[in-house]
Structures are given as structure tokens and as C-alpha cells.
Design an enzyme around this catalytic site. Structure first.
Site, PDB file in Angstrom:
ATOM      1  N   LYS A 101     -10.262  15.325  89.214  1.00 46.76           N
ATOM      2  CA  LYS A 101      -9.929  15.743  87.856  1.00 46.76           C
ATOM      3  C   LYS A 101     -10.979  16.674  87.261  1.00 46.76           C
ATOM      4  O   LYS A 101     -10.671  17.534  86.425  1.00 46.76           O
ATOM      5  CB  LYS A 101      -9.728  14.515  86.973  1.00 46.76           C
ATOM      6  CG  LYS A 101      -8.407  13.786  87.204  1.00 46.76           C
ATOM      7  CD  LYS A 101      -8.227  12.635  86.246  1.00 46.76           C
ATOM      8  CE  LYS A 101      -6.819  12.049  86.335  1.00 46.76           C
ATOM      9  NZ  LYS A 101      -6.499  11.520  87.662  1.00 46.76           N
ATOM     10  N   GLU A 185     -12.622  12.679  78.174  1.00 42.36           N
ATOM     11  CA  GLU A 185     -12.142  13.841  77.437  1.00 42.36           C
ATOM     12  C   GLU A 185     -11.508  13.380  76.133  1.00 42.36           C
ATOM     13  O   GLU A 185     -11.227  12.196  75.930  1.00 42.36           O
ATOM     14  CB  GLU A 185     -11.144  14.648  78.265  1.00 42.36           C
ATOM     15  CG  GLU A 185      -9.907  13.897  78.689  1.00 42.36           C
ATOM     16  CD  GLU A 185      -9.073  14.677  79.702  1.00 42.36           C
ATOM     17  OE1 GLU A 185      -9.613  15.599  80.352  1.00 42.36           O
ATOM     18  OE2 GLU A 185      -7.885  14.359  79.850  1.00 42.36           O
ATOM     19  N   ASN A 220      -0.107   3.541  80.479  1.00 42.22           N
ATOM     20  CA  ASN A 220      -0.233   4.857  81.109  1.00 42.22           C
ATOM     21  C   ASN A 220       0.641   5.026  82.343  1.00 42.22           C
ATOM     22  O   ASN A 220       0.450   5.975  83.106  1.00 42.22           O
ATOM     23  CB  ASN A 220      -1.699   5.158  81.468  1.00 42.22           C
ATOM     24  CG  ASN A 220      -2.595   5.166  80.251  1.00 42.22           C
ATOM     25  OD1 ASN A 220      -2.307   5.846  79.268  1.00 42.22           O
ATOM     26  ND2 ASN A 220      -3.670   4.394  80.289  1.00 42.22           N
ATOM     27  N   GLU A 273      -3.415  17.001  84.598  1.00 41.41           N
ATOM     28  CA  GLU A 273      -3.775  16.857  85.998  1.00 41.41           C
ATOM     29  C   GLU A 273      -2.669  17.457  86.850  1.00 41.41           C
ATOM     30  O   GLU A 273      -1.580  17.756  86.358  1.00 41.41           O
ATOM     31  CB  GLU A 273      -3.974  15.382  86.370  1.00 41.41           C
ATOM     32  CG  GLU A 273      -2.708  14.541  86.279  1.00 41.41           C
ATOM     33  CD  GLU A 273      -2.936  13.093  86.660  1.00 41.41           C
ATOM     34  OE1 GLU A 273      -4.052  12.767  87.085  1.00 41.41           O
ATOM     35  OE2 GLU A 273      -1.991  12.301  86.556  1.00 41.41           O
ATOM     36  N   ASN A 275      -0.577  16.594  90.417  1.00 45.27           N
ATOM     37  CA  ASN A 275      -0.292  15.678  91.515  1.00 45.27           C
ATOM     38  C   ASN A 275       0.121  16.501  92.724  1.00 45.27           C
ATOM     39  O   ASN A 275       1.151  17.177  92.692  1.00 45.27           O
ATOM     40  CB  ASN A 275       0.828  14.708  91.131  1.00 45.27           C
ATOM     41  CG  ASN A 275       0.372  13.742  90.049  1.00 45.27           C
ATOM     42  OD1 ASN A 275      -0.527  12.950  90.262  1.00 45.27           O
ATOM     43  ND2 ASN A 275       0.975  13.833  88.880  1.00 45.27           N
TER      44      ASN A 275
END
Length: 627
Positions: A101, A185, A220, A273, A275
Site C-alpha cells: 500500500k 492515512e 471493512n 488500493e 487488487n
């Protein structure tokens, strides 16, 4: 857009056991199957030596890594390449760049992709985490650098939550990915989570295949997804797609992949992000574009160029003919759900010419699920998709905590729904009574004949007791409840767990879960909304006698702590003789790769501990006793 597709993740809720390999669907369907080790992932699906040995044994020419485990592991891709085996996925440099990341965020910035403000480095310890969080400004998101699928991710609103989040996230990251590095972040409050599907080949061609809205999440992890999003306009969609393709080209990406964004209320979007694998939710993209993503991945891995241009990608096609309802599952009768794997047991995908049609098909499909042996989340899913906010498209990643601040407690029956439930229960009870008087089509000898003209019953539902009267005319039962008469008609197939009934012209789908025979008859129904309702149906005489039956004493649970789910004890924070406060952490249980803090229900002294770190506990096992 005129065409919609939705996907639901049907998951178990704290009732895992152990996978029995012969009953796994993929093992049964495969031409060849090789056992790669015992249940713990570190000894099987994450064991590269075992996987490589299986590849050699079967002389496989290519490996599609699936959704998780080694699907984004650059070392695994390298080992395959060294053996001349094709990895059906991107090259190792793309996996490495996007799998980290921290590195992926720097690459995204260089590719002119919008990014979230934050600390672009590895957080060393809890003290540094607190310092960085203060500099960024609360709230912040603590997440695993090598993470995905919601594992190793925590939101912190203050210093204490940052320290706790650092501890849990690093432990989850180490357990799930073998990498405990974290980054921090800025947390964008109340955003939407929207991802762009990309597809690229080895000839510098890349496409964006529209978006998937995945804002409905729990811890999440995505619960409900739909394509296309109700929120995006064509300009925002194009901008997000072009940035996703720019990032893919920046790392020379080749294969199917997903670029995830957070989108605020003003349609500003930020890279989250990438994947570098196929995602669980890919079928809804296939439905609206007509592309078979797995087939495209295999073609790209073989070296073929993409067959489509960006202008060829639709947003209104269903693939493979008119596939309106699709169920993907890896389990069947005889399977056990393990504590070592993700809790998802089924995916439900529905397609419609518009969103309303897709949702209607989803409601009908959910009502027809028959799942026994595990606790699941279908009741929650059924409630979400009919909630006014969801129907209107008013969603964000905070949807579930906003709508259910105290957790989902189930659907609250309206007065009419309650009467319908009582009428259905009464009718089903009467249908069984009628059947019990017959044997091979002939009447049984009965000491008490059933008077169908005036049959009075007492039904207990929750804390209420209701008197009903019922009569029968063929396949129709007339039931009077609270002064209202309802007519219930069905084929009354009592051997089926599912039953379609019509109440005064309205069709309902119910499920019969269990039945206890004897004087006191307990019935559990799933009534339209896939919620279990416990009903106790008694004759008038039995109801009068039931008040003499002693009630079972309720266990005092404030002085004990039981495990709410099967799992592994990661840590124990107290010892006998310690004083603990209400809400204090006692131990940490890991189940399905997520860590859960078990807390004391009251202030007291630890009398006895019944668990220790490293042990496996079952649902309901005693963990601690307080004096």
C-alpha cells in the site's frame, strides 16, 4: 443506465467448524484433486512448497490463484516462473508494486491519480502511530501495508484507539499475510466505496470495465455490491476509469485487476488500493459488460491481445443469455465451516433491466434460500435491500452503523405482518393436524375428533399470547386474529422446508425450521423477511395447563464470559486474582482471520481462567469466571 446487477455476500456468523475436504465443491468437481495440507492456512494454502509439489505432481501448465491466499504473492509468481509454469495474473513487478500500500500510493501519485492524505511510510510502533495520527488529524485509518479484504484495518478517533488499532491491525496482518507492516492515512468520513474493474494485456492495451459500488460493509468487508453505481454520473465514471487505466499502465499491468476508490459526497474520489487479482464480486461486472473475466485472464496469460476497445464496453448487457439469478457457493451438505477461512459461504447475484427489477429478484431469491446448521446473515441482507435509504441509493460505508447503531436486531413486524404470521402458523398447524388423522388415505382411529368448524388455539409469539379461531375449506384456512379474518391458501406440501402461501391474494414465502412434537408444539418460521420467529401453538386446554409448567432459570451471565464463536485464543490479558473493570479486555479471540476483543461484563475479581493463548475454543465455551 437502464440495467442493474447486484451481489450479496452470504456469510456465517460465528459458527465455524472444520473443513472436511471430500465435501468441498471444488474438490468434487475437479478432474484431479491434491491435498495440500491440514486446515491452518500456513500449513496448506499458504504453503508454497506444498502447492509447488501439487503442480509438479499434476504437471499443471498454468495456475489461476483464485481470490486470496497466494493470489497476490510475488514470491509465488516467481517460483512458478522459475518452473516454467504460467501464472494467470499480472507480472511480479506489478504484484509487488500494487500489493504494498505504501509503494502503490507513491506510484499512484506519480501517475496523477488522486490519493488520500497520509503518512507514506511504515509505522514502527504504537508511539509513532499516535504521533503520526496527531499530525494527520483524527480520524485516521490504520491499515496493513500488505493487506486486503478488510483484514488488518482499524479506524481510530483518538490516541487510545490508535494504540489499540496498531496492536490489533499488526496482529491480524501478520496472521493473514505474514507481514505486520502498517501505514496510516486520513480517514474520509461517510464516503462511498467504489471500485473500477480494469483489464490489460501484455501489448500495452488496457480497459476500464465500469464500476462496482461496494459501500455496504461490515468491519471493512463488503456485504452488498451493485453495478453500476447509482451515484456516479458519466463524467465521474470516465474520470475514475481513466485514472484506473493510467495506474495500470504505470506498472505495466497485465490481467484483470481492481482499482478501489473512496468517493466523497461531492464526487471527489481518492485512490485506496489496487487488487492485483480477480475479486469475489467480479460476476456483477460480467453481467453488465458481457465479458467473461476469467476467460480474459487466461487469454492474457497466454499472450493474446485484448479483443475489445474502450468504446466496445457496454453497461447494459447480461452475459450467457438471460441469466437473472446466479448463486456461487463452495460448500454443500456435509461441509463444515472452518475458523481458518473467510466466513462467506455463498454469493447471490441478480440482474434486472433496472434496479427495481434486480432488487425484486434478489428479494425472491433470498426468500428461497434454505441453509441449516450455521448461523448466517440472510436476515440482515433481506432487511438492507428493502430499507428506504438503500432503495433510494442513499448509502455510504457508514450505512450499517448508521441504520443499526445498536446492531441488527431483526425486522420489527407491523400489525398486519404479525396477523399474517399468526394466520400462516395456525394454518400450517391445522394442515399437520389434518394429515395426522390420515394414514394411506384412510382416517385414523382418533379419541378426539378435530372440529373444523370452531377450532380455538392459543399462540405465543414473543411476549404476547394471541387467541385465534380457524376453519377449513379444502386447501384454504380461514383464520380470525384480533377481529380480522384472513384466508390462507397453499398446496400444503408439508415435506418441503419452503412453502408458498397466499394470504387474501398476497403471496408469501415461508420456511419451517423445526417442530417439537408432544403437548407443547414449538414452530419456527421464516416469514417473508427470512427472520426466525418462535411460535408456541397450543390447544385451549393445553394453554390453560401450561401455566403450571415450571420455567427454566435464566443463567446469570454477568459473572462469566463465554466465547461467542469458535476461534483461537490469541492473547489472555488477566490472571486469577486480578481486579477487572466493566468493559476491560479479558482476552482476544481470532475467528475467520479477524481478531475480537472479549470484555468483562461487570467489575470484579478474576476467580478462574478457562483458556490460555494458543488454545482453540468453541462457541459457548467458558473463558473466565468472576467473583
Amino acid at each position: 443506465t437502464g440495467h442493474e446487477c447486484l451481489l450479496l455476500s452470504i456469510k456465517t456468523l460465528g459458527y465455524p467448524g472444520y473443513i472436511i475436504l471430500p465435501f468441498q465443491v471444488h474438490v468434487k468437481m475437479a478432474d484431479e484433486a491434491v491435498c495440500v495440507g491440514p486446515a491452518p492456512t500456513s500449513k496448506s494454502y499458504l504453503n508454497m512448497d506444498a502447492i509447488m509439489e501439487a503442480i509438479k505432481k499434476t504437471r499443471a501448465q498454468a495456475v489461476h490463484p483464485g481470490y486470496g491466499f497466494l493470489s497476490e504473492n510475488k514470491e509465488f509468481a516467481r517460483r512458478l516462473a522459475s518452473e516454467g509454469v504460467t501464472f494467470v495474473g499480472p507480472d511480479t513487478h506489478a504484484i509487488q508494486a500494487m500489493g504494498d500500500k505504501i509503494e502503490s500510493k507513491l506510484l499512484a501519485k506519480n501517475a496523477k491519480v488522486n490519493t488520500i492524505p497520509g503518512f507514506d511510510g511504515v509505522v514502527k510502533d504504537a508511539d509513532e502511530a499516535v504521533r503520526i495520527a496527531r499530525e494527520i488529524g483524527y480520524p485516521v485509518m490504520i491499515k496493513a501495508s500488505a493487506g486486503g479484504g478488510g483484514k488488518g484495518m482499524r479506524i481510530a478517533w483518538n490516541d487510545e484507539e490508535t494504540r489499540e488499532g496498531f496492536r490489533f491491525s499488526s496482529q491480524e496482518a501478520a496472521s493473514s499475510f505474514g507481514d505486520d507492516r502498517l501505514l496510516i492515512e486520513k480517514f474520509i468520513d461517510n464516503p462511498r466505496h467504489i471500485e473500477i474493474q480494469v483489464l490489460a494485456d501484455k501489448h500495452d492495451n488496457a480497459l476500464w470495465l465500469n464500476e462496482r459500488e461496494c459501500s455496504i460493509q461490515r468491519r471493512n468487508q463488503k456485504v452488498v455490491e451493485e453495478a453500476p453505481s447509482t451515484f456516479l454520473d458519466p463524467e465521474t465514471r470516465r474520470a475514475m476509469g481513466e485514472q484506473a487505466v493510467a495506474l495500470a499502465k504505470a506498472v505495466k499491468y497485465s490481467s484483470a485487476g481492481t482499482v478501489e476508490f473512496l468517493v466523497d459526497t461531492k464526487k471527489n474520489f481518492y485512490f485506496l488500493e489496487m487488487n492485483t487479482r480477480l475479486q469475489v464480486e467480479h460476476p456483477i461486472t460480467e453481467c453488465i459488460t458481457g465479458l467473461d473475466l476469467v476467460q480474459e485472464m487466461i487469454r492474457v496469460a497466454k499472450g493474446y491481445p485484448l479483443r475489445h476497445k474502450q468504446a466496445d464496453i457496454p453497461i447494459n448487457v447480461v452475459w450467457g443469455g438471460r441469466l437473472y439469478v446466479r448463486v456461487d457457493s463452495g460448500i454443500q451438505e456435509g461441509s463444515d465451516i472452518s475458523i481458518y477461512y473467510d466466513p462467506m459461504i455463498s454469493k447471490l447475484i441478480t440482474y434486472g433491466s433496472d434496479r427495481a427489477e434486480a432488487l425484486q429478484r434478489m428479494e425472491e431469491a433470498l426468500d428461497n434460500y434454505v441453509i441449516r446448521g450455521v448461523t448466517h446473515n440472510i436476515a440482515l441482507l433481506r432487511e438492507v435491500i428493502i430499507h428506504p435509504r438503500f432503495v433510494q441509493g442513499d448509502v455510504s460505508t457508514k450505512f450499517l452503523p448508521d441504520v443499526y447503531p445498536d446492531g441488527f436486531k431483526g425486522h420489527k413486524l407491523t400489525d398486519l405482518e404479525k396477523r399474517e404470521l399468526l394466520a400462516i402458523a395456525t394454518s400450517l398447524y391445522m394442515a399437520e393436524q389434518l394429515r395426522s388423522q390420515q394414514f394411506l388415505g384412510s382416517p385414523r382411529i382418533s379419541l378426539a375428533k378435530l372440529d373444523l368448524n370452531n377450532w380455538e388455539l392459543s399462540i405465543q409469539l414473543g411476549d404476547g399470547t394471541y387467541s385465534v379461531t380457524v376453519s377449513n375449506n379444502g386447501s384454504t384456512f380461514s383464520v380470525e386474529v384480533d377481529g380480522m379474518k384472513l384466508n390462507v391458501t397453499s398446496e400444503w406440501n408439508l415435506a418441503s422446508p419452503l412453502l408458498s402461501v397466499t394470504i387474501d391474494g398476497t403471496q408469501r414465502t415461508i420456511q419451517k425450521f423445526t417442530r417439537d412434537t408432544g403437548l407443547n408444539i414449538l414452530k419456527y418460521f421464516s416469514f417473508c423477511l427470512f427472520l426466525k420467529y418462535k411460535l408456541r401453538i397450543l390447544t385451549k386446554l393445553a394453554a390453560e395447563l401450561s401455566k403450571y409448567m415450571p420455567e427454566k432459570a435464566v443463567e446469570d451471565t454477568t459473572s462469566i464470559l463465554r466465547s461467542p464463536m469458535p476461534g483461537a485464543v490469541v492473547a489472555v490479558s488477566v490472571k486469577p486474582g486480578d481486579l477487572v473493570s466493566e468493559g476491560q479486555e479479558i482476552c482476544v479471540i481470532e475467528a475467520m482471520k479477524m481478531q475480537n476483543s472479549m470484555i468483562a461484563a461487570k467489575t470484579g475479581k478474576v476467580k478462574a481462567l478457562h483458556c490460555k493463548a494458543g488454545e482453540t475454543v468453541g462457541e459457548g465455551d467458558l473463558l473466565i469466571e468472576l467473583e
